[in-house]
Write a protein that holds these residues in place. Structure first.
Motif, PDB file in Angstrom:
ATOM      1  N   CYS A 181       0.846  -1.194   0.000  1.00  0.00           N
ATOM      2  CA  CYS A 181       0.000   0.000   0.000  1.00  0.00           C
ATOM      3  C   CYS A 181       0.876   1.236   0.000  1.00  0.00           C
ATOM      4  N   LYS A 182       0.350   2.294  -0.568  1.00  0.00           N
ATOM      5  CA  LYS A 182       1.057   3.565  -0.619  1.00  0.00           C
ATOM      6  C   LYS A 182       0.040   4.657  -0.334  1.00  0.00           C
ATOM      7  N   GLN A 183       0.366   5.557   0.577  1.00  0.00           N
ATOM      8  CA  GLN A 183      -0.524   6.649   0.936  1.00  0.00           C
ATOM      9  C   GLN A 183      -0.079   7.907   0.214  1.00  0.00           C
ATOM     10  N   GLU A 184      -0.998   8.528  -0.547  1.00  0.00           N
ATOM     11  CA  GLU A 184      -0.724   9.799  -1.213  1.00  0.00           C
ATOM     12  C   GLU A 184      -1.813  10.779  -0.814  1.00  0.00           C
ATOM     13  N   LYS A 217      -4.842  12.083   0.833  1.00  0.00           N
ATOM     14  CA  LYS A 217      -6.017  11.412   1.397  1.00  0.00           C
ATOM     15  C   LYS A 217      -6.270  10.047   0.773  1.00  0.00           C
ATOM     16  N   ASP A 218      -5.562   9.733  -0.319  1.00  0.00           N
ATOM     17  CA  ASP A 218      -5.795   8.489  -1.057  1.00  0.00           C
ATOM     18  C   ASP A 218      -4.846   7.380  -0.618  1.00  0.00           C
ATOM     19  N   ARG A 219      -5.374   6.186  -0.573  1.00  0.00           N
ATOM     20  CA  ARG A 219      -4.566   4.999  -0.275  1.00  0.00           C
ATOM     21  C   ARG A 219      -4.545   4.136  -1.525  1.00  0.00           C
ATOM     22  N   ILE A 220      -3.363   3.907  -2.075  1.00  0.00           N
ATOM     23  CA  ILE A 220      -3.210   3.137  -3.304  1.00  0.00           C
ATOM     24  C   ILE A 220      -2.701   1.752  -2.925  1.00  0.00           C
ATOM     25  N   ILE A 221      -3.417   0.735  -3.411  1.00  0.00           N
ATOM     26  CA  ILE A 221      -3.048  -0.648  -3.105  1.00  0.00           C
ATOM     27  C   ILE A 221      -2.578  -1.311  -4.391  1.00  0.00           C
TER      28      ILE A 221
END
Length: 150
Positions: free
Chosen positions: A4-7, A9-13
């Motif tokens: 997972c990567k947090q950018e 407010k978005d969390r990208i999985i």
């Protein structure tokens, strides 16, 4: 390997092909129709009016919220042959309240007089004039040049 990567407010999985090939082990919980925090439409499962429905556009709150609720409730629960015919006074009271706050409740005619309204009318008029049957110079000679008519 998934990560997972947090950018902001978005969390990208990110998942791998292998992750997608394996069957999901997620358990879904059935919605509780009586959950007061669950989003519903205008009418709740028990038949009551959902005053928090976004479809009401905030009409249930504000300076005329109570008048709106009274009128809408009367109409919703009306048993008259002409539904809502017993609610005229409630709607009149709501209308009188709304007229006191024109900045919050603009009159429908106010929206029609927007500056773009004049530009919208011009193409409509020319289009409707083009579609009307009229005699044109091309059609008149054709009728007079018909040898059978001579």
């Amino acid at each position: 390997m998934s990560y997972c990567k947090q950018e902001g407010k978005d969390r990208i999985i990110f998942v791998t092909k292998e992750d997608h090939e394996a069957p999901s082990d997620a358990e879904l919980i059935e919605d509780d129709p009586n959950d007061p925090y669950e989003d519903h439409g205008l009418i709740l499962p028990n038949g009551d009016i959902n005053w928090n429905c976004p479809c009401l556009g905030g009409m249930a709150s504000g300076p005329c919220g109570q008048q709106f609720k009274d009128a809408f409730s009367c109409f919703h629960y009306s048993k008259e042959e002409v539904k809502g015919s017993d609610c005229v006074e409630n709607f009149r009271s709501m209308q009188e309240c709304m007229q006191k706050y024109p900045e919050l409740y603009p009159h429908e005619d106010d929206n029609d007089s927007a500056p773009s309204g004049g530009a919208d009318n011009a193409p409509t008029e020319s289009t409707s004039a083009d579609s009307l049957p009229t005699s044109s110079p091309d059609s008149t000679p054709a009728a007079t040049e018909n040898p059978a008519a001579s």
